[in-house]
Design a protein around this motif. Structure first.
Motif, PDB file in Angstrom:
ATOM      1  N   UNK A  96       0.858  -1.184   0.000  1.00  0.00           N
ATOM      2  CA  UNK A  96       0.000   0.000   0.000  1.00  0.00           C
ATOM      3  C   UNK A  96       0.890   1.227   0.000  1.00  0.00           C
ATOM      4  N   UNK A  97       0.641   2.153  -0.913  1.00  0.00           N
ATOM      5  CA  UNK A  97       1.379   3.406  -0.949  1.00  0.00           C
ATOM      6  C   UNK A  97       0.436   4.584  -0.793  1.00  0.00           C
ATOM      7  N   UNK A  98       1.019   5.731  -0.490  1.00  0.00           N
ATOM      8  CA  UNK A  98       0.190   6.922  -0.325  1.00  0.00           C
ATOM      9  C   UNK A  98      -0.343   7.380  -1.678  1.00  0.00           C
ATOM     10  N   UNK A  99      -1.499   8.009  -1.637  1.00  0.00           N
ATOM     11  CA  UNK A  99      -2.104   8.628  -2.816  1.00  0.00           C
ATOM     12  C   UNK A  99      -3.020   9.745  -2.332  1.00  0.00           C
ATOM     13  N   UNK A 100      -3.787  10.317  -3.231  1.00  0.00           N
ATOM     14  CA  UNK A 100      -4.645  11.436  -2.847  1.00  0.00           C
ATOM     15  C   UNK A 100      -5.639  11.027  -1.764  1.00  0.00           C
ATOM     16  N   UNK A 101      -6.142   9.786  -1.837  1.00  0.00           N
ATOM     17  CA  UNK A 101      -7.116   9.327  -0.847  1.00  0.00           C
ATOM     18  C   UNK A 101      -6.494   9.214   0.544  1.00  0.00           C
ATOM     19  N   UNK A 102      -5.285   8.664   0.654  1.00  0.00           N
ATOM     20  CA  UNK A 102      -4.666   8.544   1.971  1.00  0.00           C
ATOM     21  C   UNK A 102      -4.238   9.902   2.507  1.00  0.00           C
ATOM     22  N   UNK A 103      -3.770  10.795   1.615  1.00  0.00           N
ATOM     23  CA  UNK A 103      -3.292  12.094   2.083  1.00  0.00           C
ATOM     24  C   UNK A 103      -4.422  12.984   2.596  1.00  0.00           C
ATOM     25  N   UNK A 104      -5.667  12.659   2.253  1.00  0.00           N
ATOM     26  CA  UNK A 104      -6.799  13.395   2.812  1.00  0.00           C
ATOM     27  C   UNK A 104      -6.994  13.093   4.297  1.00  0.00           C
ATOM     28  N   UNK A 105      -6.357  12.014   4.772  1.00  0.00           N
ATOM     29  CA  UNK A 105      -6.445  11.623   6.175  1.00  0.00           C
ATOM     30  C   UNK A 105      -5.090  11.686   6.885  1.00  0.00           C
ATOM     31  N   UNK A 106      -4.032  11.604   6.096  1.00  0.00           N
ATOM     32  CA  UNK A 106      -2.696  11.369   6.652  1.00  0.00           C
ATOM     33  C   UNK A 106      -1.704  11.950   5.648  1.00  0.00           C
ATOM     34  N   UNK A 107      -1.257  13.193   5.853  1.00  0.00           N
ATOM     35  CA  UNK A 107      -0.510  13.910   4.814  1.00  0.00           C
ATOM     36  C   UNK A 107       0.974  13.539   4.758  1.00  0.00           C
ATOM     37  N   UNK A 108       1.225  12.257   4.554  1.00  0.00           N
ATOM     38  CA  UNK A 108       2.595  11.759   4.558  1.00  0.00           C
ATOM     39  C   UNK A 108       2.794  10.796   3.398  1.00  0.00           C
ATOM     40  N   UNK A 109       4.037  10.716   2.934  1.00  0.00           N
ATOM     41  CA  UNK A 109       4.424   9.747   1.912  1.00  0.00           C
ATOM     42  C   UNK A 109       4.938   8.485   2.603  1.00  0.00           C
ATOM     43  N   UNK A 110       4.455   7.319   2.149  1.00  0.00           N
ATOM     44  CA  UNK A 110       4.845   6.068   2.795  1.00  0.00           C
ATOM     45  C   UNK A 110       4.633   4.904   1.838  1.00  0.00           C
ATOM     46  N   UNK A 111       5.238   3.787   2.157  1.00  0.00           N
ATOM     47  CA  UNK A 111       4.922   2.501   1.552  1.00  0.00           C
ATOM     48  C   UNK A 111       4.823   1.484   2.675  1.00  0.00           C
ATOM     49  N   UNK A 112       3.774   0.678   2.629  1.00  0.00           N
ATOM     50  CA  UNK A 112       3.543  -0.366   3.629  1.00  0.00           C
ATOM     51  C   UNK A 112       3.538  -1.705   2.910  1.00  0.00           C
ATOM     52  N   UNK A 113       4.546  -2.534   3.182  1.00  0.00           N
ATOM     53  CA  UNK A 113       4.659  -3.865   2.580  1.00  0.00           C
ATOM     54  C   UNK A 113       4.342  -4.922   3.625  1.00  0.00           C
ATOM     55  N   UNK A 114       3.454  -5.838   3.280  1.00  0.00           N
ATOM     56  CA  UNK A 114       3.098  -6.949   4.164  1.00  0.00           C
ATOM     57  C   UNK A 114       3.350  -8.242   3.405  1.00  0.00           C
ATOM     58  N   UNK A 115       4.280  -9.049   3.917  1.00  0.00           N
ATOM     59  CA  UNK A 115       4.613 -10.324   3.308  1.00  0.00           C
ATOM     60  C   UNK A 115       4.074 -11.449   4.168  1.00  0.00           C
TER      61      UNK A 115
END
Length: 295
Positions: A96-115
């Motif tokens: 999961x990476x940041x995009x316009x939808x996530x930045x409306x709640x959380x104004x940060x750049x990130x990547x979340x990897x789940x293996x």
């Protein structure tokens, strides 16, 4: 493309992971299902991931600098689609990476990897949080799997022989949960007997939270000696939860927790929220294991 991915080990242990939320929806060992079925009459989830916060935020919002943003309980990752980053017969990595939808709640750049990886009797997860931005990333992470109760025969009742057993004896007190899911400084006693919490559906009005636990693992033990074990890596808080009438038990591990009642500070000041430097990565791990009776 299917909305789920199934992975399997040589002995037949298998798991199905939904792209929605990267949520495990099935974990089969020796032909038997050990994840909660997600019956909406009780709880419509199976094993959600919690990110970028754990628990409730004061007023349903978080503050970042001079701005506030809406934030649902346990964050938004559990309700968003993940992309497949890598796949093998016995493992899959979802991102999961940041995009316009996530930045409306959380104004940060990130990547979340789940293996997710299966092996005989086990389902293991490696979680990597990557700060892809240029400012510090405040984050909380949690895992909230639920399991059938009973899973080893008998009844879901006080005195039926089900218990949660911790690696070490834990402090027999937990914070009370107040209005809106916020934590209170007042504590409630936990019916712990050293390292053992005998299970009774009536003790669960809210989650029983062990803050700063000594234990890194806990076992949901059945009356026949079998157990479902959760082992956590870099998750300092543990919790046990169900509803008095629901036929499941959830074992949880968290890096953070709900806001304390009265908190009004910046998200970066939230108690137990992690701060990840620009460009840095943080790794966490969770392993579910089934322990057969007499093993």
């Amino acid at each position: 493309m299917s909305d789920t991915i199934t992975i399997a080990a040589a002995d037949g242990t298998a798991a199905t992971i939904a792209l929605h939320g990267a949520e495990p929806v099935s974990w089969v060992v020796a032909g038997r299902e050990y994840l909660w079925e997600g019956d909406p009459a009780h709880w419509n989830r199976h094993a959600p991931w919690l990110f970028p916060v754990v628990g409730a935020s004061a007023g349903g919002r978080v503050r970042v600098g001079d701005d506030t943003f809406p934030m649902a309980q346990h964050g938004f990752a559990r309700d968003l689609p993940f992309a497949v980053a890598a796949q093998a017969p016995d493992s899959v990595t979802l991102r999961l990476g940041d995009d316009a939808a996530t930045r409306a709640h959380y104004p940060f750049a990130f990547a979340l990897d789940i293996t997710a990886t299966v092996s005989p009797g086990r389902l293991a997860f490696t979680i990597v949080v990557h700060n892809t931005g240029e400012t510090a990333l405040p984050y909380g992470l949690g895992f909230h799997p639920a399991f059938p109760w009973p899973f080893a025969g008998g009844e879901r009742a006080a005195g039926a022989g089900y218990a949660v057993v911790f690696e070490h004896p834990e402090r027999p007190f937990a914070p009370q949960v107040g209005e809106g899911g916020l934590l209170l400084r007042d504590e409630q006693p936990l019916p712990l007997d050293g390292d053992t919490l005998p299970l009774d559906p009536e003790i669960f009005t809210e989650a029983l939270v062990v803050l700063d636990a000594k234990s890194r693992w806990m076992r949901f033990a059945g009356p026949d000696g079998s157990a479902i074990r959760l082992e956590a890596e870099d998750f300092p808080h543990l919790a046990v939860w169900t509803k008095p009438t629901a036929p499941f038990l959830s074992l949880e591990c968290w890096t953070g927790h709900a806001d304390w009642a009265g908190f009004s500070g910046d998200l970066s000041e939230r108690d137990a929220q992690r701060l990840l430097a620009p460009g840095a990565r943080a790794r966490h791990g969770v392993t579910l294991s089934f322990e057969a009776a007499g093993a």
